[in-house]
Design a protein around this motif. Structure first.
Motif, PDB file in Angstrom:
ATOM      1  N   SER A  19     -21.224 -38.167  38.444  1.00  0.00           N
ATOM      2  CA  SER A  19     -20.595 -36.898  38.804  1.00  0.00           C
ATOM      3  C   SER A  19     -21.447 -36.209  39.852  1.00  0.00           C
ATOM      4  CB  SER A  19     -20.476 -36.000  37.577  1.00  0.00           C
ATOM      5  OG  SER A  19     -21.761 -35.689  37.085  1.00  0.00           O
ATOM      6  N   GLY A  20     -20.991 -35.048  40.256  1.00  0.00           N
ATOM      7  CA  GLY A  20     -21.733 -34.293  41.248  1.00  0.00           C
ATOM      8  C   GLY A  20     -23.066 -33.811  40.721  1.00  0.00           C
ATOM      9  N   GLU A  21     -24.063 -33.765  41.576  1.00  0.00           N
ATOM     10  CA  GLU A  21     -25.368 -33.247  41.216  1.00  0.00           C
ATOM     11  C   GLU A  21     -25.702 -32.080  42.134  1.00  0.00           C
ATOM     12  OE1 GLU A  21     -28.234 -36.338  41.305  1.00  0.00           O
ATOM     13  OE2 GLU A  21     -27.406 -37.416  39.583  1.00  0.00           O
ATOM     14  N   LEU A  22     -26.566 -31.204  41.641  1.00  0.00           N
ATOM     15  CA  LEU A  22     -26.946 -30.025  42.391  1.00  0.00           C
ATOM     16  C   LEU A  22     -27.816 -30.415  43.582  1.00  0.00           C
ATOM     17  CD1 LEU A  22     -26.884 -26.943  42.514  1.00  0.00           C
ATOM     18  CD2 LEU A  22     -28.943 -26.923  41.104  1.00  0.00           C
ATOM     19  N   ARG A  23     -27.375 -30.075  44.776  1.00  0.00           N
ATOM     20  CA  ARG A  23     -28.110 -30.442  45.979  1.00  0.00           C
ATOM     21  C   ARG A  23     -28.553 -29.233  46.790  1.00  0.00           C
ATOM     22  NH1 ARG A  23     -27.546 -35.840  46.438  1.00  0.00           N
ATOM     23  NH2 ARG A  23     -25.742 -36.806  45.402  1.00  0.00           N
ATOM     24  N   SER A  24     -28.081 -28.059  46.445  1.00  0.00           N
ATOM     25  CA  SER A  24     -28.465 -26.853  47.169  1.00  0.00           C
ATOM     26  C   SER A  24     -28.270 -25.654  46.251  1.00  0.00           C
ATOM     27  CB  SER A  24     -27.619 -26.681  48.440  1.00  0.00           C
ATOM     28  OG  SER A  24     -26.286 -26.335  48.119  1.00  0.00           O
ATOM     29  N   LEU A  25     -28.668 -24.480  46.740  1.00  0.00           N
ATOM     30  CA  LEU A  25     -28.513 -23.257  45.972  1.00  0.00           C
ATOM     31  C   LEU A  25     -27.211 -22.540  46.288  1.00  0.00           C
ATOM     32  CD1 LEU A  25     -32.140 -21.784  46.073  1.00  0.00           C
ATOM     33  CD2 LEU A  25     -31.014 -23.013  44.220  1.00  0.00           C
ATOM     34  N   TRP A  26     -26.342 -23.169  47.079  1.00  0.00           N
ATOM     35  CA  TRP A  26     -25.070 -22.552  47.398  1.00  0.00           C
ATOM     36  C   TRP A  26     -24.162 -22.611  46.185  1.00  0.00           C
ATOM     37  CZ3 TRP A  26     -24.385 -19.799  51.691  1.00  0.00           C
ATOM     38  CH2 TRP A  26     -25.227 -20.047  52.784  1.00  0.00           C
ATOM     39  N   SER A 228     -36.725 -33.458  35.530  1.00  0.00           N
ATOM     40  CA  SER A 228     -37.707 -33.260  36.589  1.00  0.00           C
ATOM     41  C   SER A 228     -38.086 -31.784  36.694  1.00  0.00           C
ATOM     42  CB  SER A 228     -37.144 -33.742  37.931  1.00  0.00           C
ATOM     43  OG  SER A 228     -37.947 -33.297  39.001  1.00  0.00           O
ATOM     44  N   PRO A 229     -39.391 -31.451  36.661  1.00  0.00           N
ATOM     45  CA  PRO A 229     -39.813 -30.047  36.791  1.00  0.00           C
ATOM     46  C   PRO A 229     -39.310 -29.400  38.081  1.00  0.00           C
ATOM     47  CG  PRO A 229     -41.645 -31.406  36.026  1.00  0.00           C
ATOM     48  CD  PRO A 229     -40.542 -32.348  36.413  1.00  0.00           C
ATOM     49  N   GLU A 230     -39.330 -30.139  39.189  1.00  0.00           N
ATOM     50  CA  GLU A 230     -38.863 -29.583  40.458  1.00  0.00           C
ATOM     51  C   GLU A 230     -37.369 -29.279  40.408  1.00  0.00           C
ATOM     52  OE1 GLU A 230     -39.942 -32.169  43.600  1.00  0.00           O
ATOM     53  OE2 GLU A 230     -42.100 -31.839  43.383  1.00  0.00           O
ATOM     54  N   LYS A 231     -36.594 -30.207  39.851  1.00  0.00           N
ATOM     55  CA  LYS A 231     -35.146 -29.987  39.765  1.00  0.00           C
ATOM     56  C   LYS A 231     -34.814 -28.868  38.781  1.00  0.00           C
ATOM     57  CE  LYS A 231     -33.424 -34.523  41.171  1.00  0.00           C
ATOM     58  NZ  LYS A 231     -32.580 -35.677  40.802  1.00  0.00           N
ATOM     59  N   LYS A 232     -35.606 -28.765  37.712  1.00  0.00           N
ATOM     60  CA  LYS A 232     -35.384 -27.678  36.753  1.00  0.00           C
ATOM     61  C   LYS A 232     -35.570 -26.320  37.414  1.00  0.00           C
ATOM     62  CE  LYS A 232     -36.449 -29.973  32.365  1.00  0.00           C
ATOM     63  NZ  LYS A 232     -37.371 -30.004  31.201  1.00  0.00           N
ATOM     64  N   GLU A 233     -36.562 -26.224  38.276  1.00  0.00           N
ATOM     65  CA  GLU A 233     -36.790 -24.960  38.980  1.00  0.00           C
ATOM     66  C   GLU A 233     -35.627 -24.651  39.916  1.00  0.00           C
ATOM     67  OE1 GLU A 233     -38.577 -21.422  39.953  1.00  0.00           O
ATOM     68  OE2 GLU A 233     -39.050 -22.831  38.337  1.00  0.00           O
ATOM     69  N   THR A 234     -35.109 -25.682  40.575  1.00  0.00           N
ATOM     70  CA  THR A 234     -33.950 -25.490  41.441  1.00  0.00           C
ATOM     71  C   THR A 234     -32.740 -25.054  40.645  1.00  0.00           C
ATOM     72  OG1 THR A 234     -34.781 -27.197  42.960  1.00  0.00           O
ATOM     73  CG2 THR A 234     -32.457 -26.596  43.149  1.00  0.00           C
ATOM     74  N   ILE A 235     -32.530 -25.686  39.485  1.00  0.00           N
ATOM     75  CA  ILE A 235     -31.403 -25.322  38.627  1.00  0.00           C
ATOM     76  C   ILE A 235     -31.549 -23.890  38.137  1.00  0.00           C
ATOM     77  CG2 ILE A 235     -30.274 -25.820  36.421  1.00  0.00           C
ATOM     78  CD1 ILE A 235     -30.991 -28.779  36.897  1.00  0.00           C
ATOM     79  N   LYS A 236     -32.766 -23.495  37.801  1.00  0.00           N
ATOM     80  CA  LYS A 236     -33.015 -22.121  37.347  1.00  0.00           C
ATOM     81  C   LYS A 236     -32.627 -21.115  38.422  1.00  0.00           C
ATOM     82  CE  LYS A 236     -36.731 -19.003  35.904  1.00  0.00           C
ATOM     83  NZ  LYS A 236     -38.189 -18.875  35.636  1.00  0.00           N
ATOM     84  N   LEU A 237     -33.070 -21.358  39.650  1.00  0.00           N
ATOM     85  CA  LEU A 237     -32.730 -20.454  40.753  1.00  0.00           C
ATOM     86  C   LEU A 237     -31.230 -20.444  41.015  1.00  0.00           C
ATOM     87  CD1 LEU A 237     -35.639 -21.326  43.215  1.00  0.00           C
ATOM     88  CD2 LEU A 237     -35.451 -19.314  41.744  1.00  0.00           C
ATOM     89  N   PHE A 238     -30.613 -21.609  40.871  1.00  0.00           N
ATOM     90  CA  PHE A 238     -29.172 -21.708  41.092  1.00  0.00           C
ATOM     91  C   PHE A 238     -28.404 -20.892  40.056  1.00  0.00           C
ATOM     92  CE2 PHE A 238     -25.133 -23.796  40.155  1.00  0.00           C
ATOM     93  CZ  PHE A 238     -24.536 -23.778  41.398  1.00  0.00           C
ATOM     94  N   LEU A 239     -28.799 -21.007  38.797  1.00  0.00           N
ATOM     95  CA  LEU A 239     -28.133 -20.257  37.734  1.00  0.00           C
ATOM     96  C   LEU A 239     -28.319 -18.758  37.916  1.00  0.00           C
ATOM     97  CD1 LEU A 239     -29.059 -22.468  34.646  1.00  0.00           C
ATOM     98  CD2 LEU A 239     -26.817 -22.257  35.727  1.00  0.00           C
ATOM     99  N   GLU A 240     -29.499 -18.356  38.352  1.00  0.00           N
ATOM    100  CA  GLU A 240     -29.737 -16.934  38.601  1.00  0.00           C
ATOM    101  C   GLU A 240     -28.859 -16.423  39.731  1.00  0.00           C
ATOM    102  OE1 GLU A 240     -33.890 -16.693  39.315  1.00  0.00           O
ATOM    103  OE2 GLU A 240     -34.445 -16.813  37.180  1.00  0.00           O
ATOM    104  N   LYS A 241     -28.700 -17.252  40.748  1.00  0.00           N
ATOM    105  CA  LYS A 241     -27.862 -16.853  41.880  1.00  0.00           C
ATOM    106  C   LYS A 241     -26.393 -16.796  41.474  1.00  0.00           C
ATOM    107  CE  LYS A 241     -27.107 -17.917  46.773  1.00  0.00           C
ATOM    108  NZ  LYS A 241     -27.601 -16.609  47.210  1.00  0.00           N
TER     109      LYS A 241
END
Length: 303
Positions: A19-26, A228-241
């Motif tokens: 399925s789709g994976e998170l690739r940006s904060l958009w 992945s710690p890096e991806k978790k941080e990206t996901i966190k920022l994405f959810l906040e946005k």
């Protein structure tokens, strides 16, 4: 035999899903999303927290709610790791509305934040083990918002002045997301509905169940699960946005429905309405329909 005994127990997983994976904060890249509830609790403690035997969700009167968060749709209980937890604040999956003000507030509320549902999934190989997932609906994505708004608009135009029931269902999108061998145990939790009861003398279509409608919301499900710690941080920022407070903009739909009515229900749905005093009034003020939001007092200690 010893090697077989040491094999890890099979649990539902998103890692094998194509399925789709998170690739940006958009946030416009996300229509629907799934991630383990435990991961959501770690990434978004300001929006939802585990306290004792409760899952505490930021309600309309709490400071955290002003920074965003989610609209949680639930029946009051969530099963996580085999234990039941009570929700402190949530929107009932089924509500009854009796006037246009209730309808307007309900409509604006459900579209003001991302929706959050809870489901339990197990593998057919080992039915004794299950995992709890959080299912997110991005109500700001044009495709998702359009399906919800059009569903509400169409049912109003077809039953002017009459009672009706409208249900939105996400089961098909979620069940198609998981690979074969996984089973969604409580698929009925992936829906919400409201029933508008008009004061009509002869409501034949409603009496015979002919004014019941179901909108099956379709969309691409994004995989927000990661170790992945890096991806978790990206996901966190994405959810906040994604859950930032909504800045309301005027649109045709807003001009048509974001109004205050002082006439009869027939006047309301014939659009003979008086304008709202302000388009900037808070969306999540204290709601006049007590059946929608449920809140309970919570202990002070965190776990």
């Amino acid at each position: 035999m010893a090697g077989a005994a040491c094999e890890p127990v099979a649990r539902p997983s998103l890692t094998s899903i194509s399925s789709g994976e998170l690739r940006s904060l958009w946030t416009c890249d996300c229509e629907l999303a799934l991630l383990p509830l435990a991961q959501l609790l770690r990434l978004q403690p300001g929006a939802i927290q585990l306290r004792g035997d409760q899952l505490v969700v930021a309600g309309p009167g709490e400071p955290a709610a002003a920074r965003g968060g989610f609209n949680v749709f639930c029946d009051g209980l969530v099963r996580l790791d085999g234990q039941l937890y009570r929700l402190s604040s949530y929107i009932k999956r089924y509500v009854e509305l009796t006037n246009y003000c209730d309808y307007k507030d309900y409509r604006e509320t459900v579209l003001s934040k991302p929706m959050l549902f809870f489901i339990n999934v197990q593998t057919k190989k080992d039915t004794s083990k299950e995992r709890t997932y959080a299912f997110l609906v991005n109500t700001r994505h044009p495709k998702i918002r359009r399906q919800i708004e059009q569903g509400m608009d169409m049912v109003i135009s077809s039953v002017i002045g009459e009672s009706y029931r409208l249900q939105f269902d996400f089961q098909e999108a979620v069940k198609n997301f998981f690979p074969p061998g996984n089973e969604v145990l409580n698929g009925e939790n992936l829906s919400f509905a409201y029933e508008f009861k008009a004061d009509a003398l002869f409501d034949f279509f409603y009496w015979f169940g002919l004014s019941n409608s179901i909108v099956k919301v379709n969309g691409k499900v994004l995989n927000l699960s990661s170790t992945s710690p890096e991806k978790k941080e990206t996901i966190k920022l994405f959810l906040e946005k994604m859950s930032e407070p909504l800045i309301r903009r005027s649109s045709f739909s807003d001009r048509k429905f974001s109004v205050t009515s002082r006439g009869s229900i027939d006047d309301v749905f014939n659009c003979n309405l008086s304008p709202r005093s302000s388009l900037t009034e808070p969306l999540l003020a204290e709601l006049p329909f007590p059946s929608v939001l449920e809140s309970e007092e919570t202990p002070n200690q965190f776990i």
